[in-house]
Design an enzyme around this catalytic site. Structure first.
Site, PDB file in Angstrom:
ATOM      1  CE  LYS A  22      -1.820   1.444   3.907  1.00  0.00           C
ATOM      2  NZ  LYS A  22      -2.647   1.738   5.087  1.00  0.00           N
ATOM      3  NE  ARG A  27       6.208   6.416   1.074  1.00  0.00           N
ATOM      4  CZ  ARG A  27       5.469   5.957   2.081  1.00  0.00           C
ATOM      5  NH1 ARG A  27       4.413   5.200   1.825  1.00  0.00           N
ATOM      6  NH2 ARG A  27       5.766   6.260   3.335  1.00  0.00           N
ATOM      7  N   GLY A  96      -5.191   7.363   4.684  1.00  0.00           N
ATOM      8  CA  GLY A  96      -4.131   8.291   5.081  1.00  0.00           C
ATOM      9  C   GLY A  96      -3.035   8.384   4.038  1.00  0.00           C
ATOM     10  CG  ASP A 314       1.336  -0.176   9.872  1.00  0.00           C
ATOM     11  OD1 ASP A 314       0.897   0.464  10.847  1.00  0.00           O
ATOM     12  OD2 ASP A 314       1.305   0.254   8.713  1.00  0.00           O
ATOM     13  CE  LYS A 341       0.276   3.782  12.024  1.00  0.00           C
ATOM     14  NZ  LYS A 341       0.968   3.883  10.728  1.00  0.00           N
ATOM     15  NE  ARG A 345      -4.146  -0.119  12.992  1.00  0.00           N
ATOM     16  CZ  ARG A 345      -3.474  -0.054  11.853  1.00  0.00           C
ATOM     17  NH1 ARG A 345      -2.170   0.205  11.864  1.00  0.00           N
ATOM     18  NH2 ARG A 345      -4.088  -0.252  10.692  1.00  0.00           N
ATOM     19  NE  ARG A 387      -1.362  -2.526   8.646  1.00  0.00           N
ATOM     20  CZ  ARG A 387      -1.081  -3.122   7.496  1.00  0.00           C
ATOM     21  NH1 ARG A 387      -1.203  -4.434   7.389  1.00  0.00           N
ATOM     22  NH2 ARG A 387      -0.690  -2.431   6.442  1.00  0.00           N
ATOM     23  CE  LYS A 412      -6.598   2.046   5.763  1.00  0.00           C
ATOM     24  NZ  LYS A 412      -7.030   3.252   5.062  1.00  0.00           N
TER      25      LYS A 412
END
Length: 428
Positions: A22, A27, A96, A314, A341, A345, A387, A412
């Site tokens: 991701k 990017r 994000g 993560d 996040k 979390r 996650r 996601k």
């Protein structure tokens, strides 16, 4: 609400090619847009976050061709900033990795741009990035609460100059600033205040910028110098590595209940810091084998660890659930940014671990987990956080099974996660 019940699983075995990262996908899409020339991205991730980025780029007039399976994208670069003659409103969901970089990139050109998202996006801070952009002359207005989306950018280009940015909240702010700095009108010096979190994610950004022909002087992650007059030039092709965070669930599964699990698409040569997750598993006692573009995990007796996880926030979540299968206590430290996040979390993880019988201490920036003698089955809430769903799938290796609420939240980053998990466990 949809639920997925996972019956107890004794063993997992096999090989999986991990979908694209991701972080790298979004990017690379933005850099390909800003670059001169045509760029073909392969192994692009097909997930919600990437779809929001692509939809926004399309709305902004960027031309691209996407393959039927959505994993190959050819982008016609704009050769510089994106501008718009009419006001544009972009909806970015809870992505994000789209919100932060686009917020920065859209200050470079001319036009009025409003960035909005889901309710959770309105709780995810962006103030440090906006403050930094304002130091470089950007005009950004908050539409609801100061420091949070939604916001409107009145773009006239970015000046050069010195800019201070906090390093201790999210590396995505610095990533966004770095990617736009070469296209500012003058030299940009970025000074980091406090300790920089998630340094490996900055390494991904710098590696991709270099691939597109831009030079950044990195002074030990405390200061970055970016000279003006640079242009992003398409490298022609960019292969998106497999997502190392997504690999963590399968590697942990191999460590708990292998057989052996081989993940391909990430390995020793990866530019993602999250491959170091395999080192954390190894510290717990797992049998890990590295190749240039693969990692194999085999089961062994696991022991709890006490570890600073700032470099792999993560993937560290996966250690929190793997800890239930280890002997002794596990403590994960320096993970404050879990709190900002997709959900908080730290609180979510502590709450759900307690449901299955673990003793959990939730600190400001740490979590301490003592596994139960015998695990309870439970219905795990996922907080619309991909996650959480994937981490708690590992509890299928307990002898009571587990139920995952809202399993489709994995869309996601990894829409086919549970299908792949079932494939490897069925093969076992």
């Amino acid at each position: 609400m949809k639920q997925l019940h996972l019956e107890p699983i004794a063993c997992i075995d096999g090989e999986i090619n991990i979908p694209g990262s991701k972080s790298i996908s979004n990017r690379a899409l933005l850099l390909a847009t800003l670059a001169k020339g045509t760029t073909t991205l392969t192994n692009l991730l097909d997930s919600d976050d990437i779809r929001y980025m692509l939809a926004s780029l399309e709305q902004l007039g960027v031309q691209f061709e996407l393959s039927d399976d959505k994993t190959r994208c050819t982008v016609q670069g704009m050769g510089g900033a994106v501008s718009a003659s009419t006001a544009q409103t972009l909806f970015l969901g809870n992505a994000g990795t789209a919100m932060r970089p686009l917020c920065a990139a859209l200050t470079l050109g001319q036009g009025e741009f409003t960035l909005t998202g889901e309710p959770r996006m309105e709780e995810r801070p962006i103030g440090d990035l906006v403050d930094a952009l304002r130091q470089l002359g950007a005009s950004v207005t908050y539409l609801k609460n100061d420091g949070f989306p939604p916001l409107t950018i009145n773009a006239t280009g970015l000046n050069g100059g010195d800019v201070d940015i906090a390093g201790d909240l999210s590396s995505q702010f610095l990533t966004a600033l770095l990617m736009v700095a070469p296209l500012a009108k003058g030299k940009v010096n970025i000074n980091i205040k406090g300790e920089l979190v998630s340094k490996p994610y900055i390494d991904i950004t710098l590696a991709l910028m270099a691939q597109f022909g831009v030079d950044v002087q990195n002074h030990d992650y405390a200061r970055f110098e970016i000279n003006p007059g640079q242009q992003y030039l398409s490298p022609g092709k960019v292969l998106v590595e497999g997502d190392a965070s997504s690999a963590s669930y399968f590697l942990a599964a191999g460590a708990i209940a292998g057989g052996s699990v081989k993940v391909t698409g990430v390995g020793r040569l990866s530019i993602q810091g999250d491959v170091k997750f395999a080192d954390a598993l190894e510290k717990m006692g797992a049998d890990i084998e590295w190749g240039d573009d693969f990692i194999i995990a085999r089961s062994a007796k696991l022991s709890g660890i006490d570890m600073d996880m700032n470099h792999i926030p993560d993937a560290a979540m996966t250690i929190a659930t793997a800890a239930l299968f280890a002997e002794g206590e596990t403590c994960l430290r320096n993970i404050y940014n879990w709190r900002i996040k997709e959900t908080d979390r730290l609180h979510a993880m502590a709450t759900e671990l307690r449901k299955v019988g673990a003793v959990v201490e939730e600190g400001h920036d740490f979590i301490r987990i003592t596994p139960p003698v015998k695990m309870n089955t439970a219905a795990i809430d996922t907080y619309n956080d991909h996650r959480m769903a994937m981490c708690f799938s590992l509890l299928a290796f307990a002898d009571c099974g587990i139920t995952i609420n809202d399993p489709d939240c994995t869309s996601k980053t990894f829409p086919s996660y549970f299908a792949e998990f079932a494939r490897l466990t069925q093969e076992a």
